[in-house]
Write a protein that holds these residues in place. Structure first.
Motif, PDB file in Angstrom:
ATOM      1  N   THR A 142       0.837  -1.192   0.000  1.00  0.00           N
ATOM      2  CA  THR A 142       0.000   0.000   0.000  1.00  0.00           C
ATOM      3  C   THR A 142       0.873   1.244   0.000  1.00  0.00           C
ATOM      4  O   THR A 142       2.035   1.208   0.400  1.00  0.00           O
ATOM      5  CB  THR A 142      -0.914   0.042   1.243  1.00  0.00           C
ATOM      6  OG1 THR A 142      -0.100   0.098   2.425  1.00  0.00           O
ATOM      7  CG2 THR A 142      -1.816  -1.177   1.304  1.00  0.00           C
ATOM      8  N   VAL A 155      -3.565   0.524  -3.254  1.00  0.00           N
ATOM      9  CA  VAL A 155      -3.047  -0.832  -3.113  1.00  0.00           C
ATOM     10  C   VAL A 155      -2.382  -1.168  -4.445  1.00  0.00           C
ATOM     11  O   VAL A 155      -2.980  -0.964  -5.510  1.00  0.00           O
ATOM     12  CB  VAL A 155      -4.153  -1.855  -2.800  1.00  0.00           C
ATOM     13  CG1 VAL A 155      -3.575  -3.267  -2.729  1.00  0.00           C
ATOM     14  CG2 VAL A 155      -4.857  -1.504  -1.500  1.00  0.00           C
ATOM     15  N   LEU A 186      -3.490   4.660   4.570  1.00  0.00           N
ATOM     16  CA  LEU A 186      -3.146   3.245   4.620  1.00  0.00           C
ATOM     17  C   LEU A 186      -1.773   3.090   5.255  1.00  0.00           C
ATOM     18  O   LEU A 186      -0.763   3.519   4.702  1.00  0.00           O
ATOM     19  CB  LEU A 186      -3.149   2.634   3.213  1.00  0.00           C
ATOM     20  CG  LEU A 186      -4.534   2.515   2.577  1.00  0.00           C
ATOM     21  CD1 LEU A 186      -4.837   3.715   1.702  1.00  0.00           C
ATOM     22  CD2 LEU A 186      -4.634   1.243   1.757  1.00  0.00           C
ATOM     23  N   THR A 202      -7.975   0.907   6.498  1.00  0.00           N
ATOM     24  CA  THR A 202      -7.669   2.334   6.411  1.00  0.00           C
ATOM     25  C   THR A 202      -7.848   2.932   7.794  1.00  0.00           C
ATOM     26  O   THR A 202      -8.768   2.569   8.528  1.00  0.00           O
ATOM     27  CB  THR A 202      -8.595   3.064   5.415  1.00  0.00           C
ATOM     28  OG1 THR A 202      -9.941   3.030   5.894  1.00  0.00           O
ATOM     29  CG2 THR A 202      -8.522   2.409   4.038  1.00  0.00           C
TER      30      THR A 202
END
Length: 291
Positions: A142, A155, A186, A202
């Motif tokens: 991430t 991602v 993230l 998150t």
């Protein structure tokens, strides 16, 4: 006490979790130290009188990467993978960050940059460790910023392509709180399940917490050559937890997910509040699949 860091040209201010090899040696990353004070990778080798520290790699700064913020990932051959928050060839101020590999070569290691993050729509500023699929050689991770929406993070996947790697952004986050509930910020590693599904968290977004969002848990499911995104839980009520940060998720093989939140919960006497002023000392949670 296994080891006390000394500063100077040695590693200091370690970040992220340690990894361990088959012989019991420990490997980690420091945000500072090394020959240029841009961070370092270190090893602690067990012996009869304790552990001996050795400096495996000093980050050089600039295009070579610097200021790592995450721990390492180790494969079955003892090779090490990690990220730097700054540096690389990307166009961000100070560089957009890198993914690197340290390959064992006898008693030493050779460093190689596997990917240089670029400016949006690519991700930038990787904050969490990467996740390795040894069966395919693919690397998942991430980024805290970047993406093709509101620079709210991504991602990504690195796929082997000959002697290099090809990067693909699997999902770009929208950011925001209640208005964009898929969240942002993230800071945790990706959990890779045997069926190829990816799970993560998150720290902010997902609704609640005065509109900032208390955080969320998401899943990315393979769908042909792409992935479908779904938020599977959000922490709208701070009493159930808020701000899942840095710890990541684990699973028990039966589809149950476990993790922690930094704030929230029923005990509200802690002074360090979470997003939107959420009180609470944090929780350990379990997510159970619905029938």
């Amino acid at each position: 006490l296994l080891y006390s860091f000394n500063g100077g040209t040695g590693p200091y201010e370690p970040v992220g979790a340690l990894v361990i090899d088959k012989k019991g040696a420990l490997y980690g990353v420091s945000a500072y130290g090394g020959f240029s004070n841009f961070g370092a990778v270190f090893k602690l080798t067990p012996g009869k009188s304790g552990y001996t520290e050795s400096l495996l790699y000093s980050f050089p700064g600039d295009v070579g990467g610097y200021l790592p913020q995450a721990g390492l990932t180790i494969d079955s051959h003892g090779n090490l993978y990690g990220t730097t928050y700054y540096g690389g060839t990307g166009g961000c101020l100070g560089g957009c960050g890198t993914v690197f590999k340290l390959t064992r070569s006898g008693s030493s290691y050779e460093q190689r940059i596997l990917y240089n993050f670029q400016i949006a729509p690519d991700g930038s500023r990787p904050f969490a460790p990467v996740t390795l699929d040894e069966s395919t050689g693919e690397i998942y991770g991430t980024t805290e910023y970047g993406g093709d929406h509101n620079a709210a993070g991504t991602v990504f996947k690195l796929s082997p392509s000959g002697s290099n790697y090809t990067e693909s952004v699997l999902h770009s986050f929208n950011g925001g709180g209640d208005s964009n509930p898929d969240g942002f910020l993230l800071t945790t590693p990706i959990l890779l399940e045997p069926d190829g599904s990816l799970y993560g968290t998150t720290s902010i977004g997902g609704g609640g917490c005065s509109g900032i969002g208390c955080g969320s848990v998401f899943r990315l499911t393979p769908s042909g050559s792409s992935y479908s995104f779904k938020e599977i839980f959000n922490f709208k009520r701070p009493s159930r937890g808020a701000e899942p940060e840095e710890g990541g998720l684990i699973s028990d093989g039966a589809g149950h997910l476990y993790g922690t939140t930094r704030s929230g919960g029923s005990k509200t006497e802690c002074g360090d509040g979470g997003p939107g002023g959420a009180l609470g000392c944090g929780v350990v949670f379990e997510l159970t699949p619905r029938p």
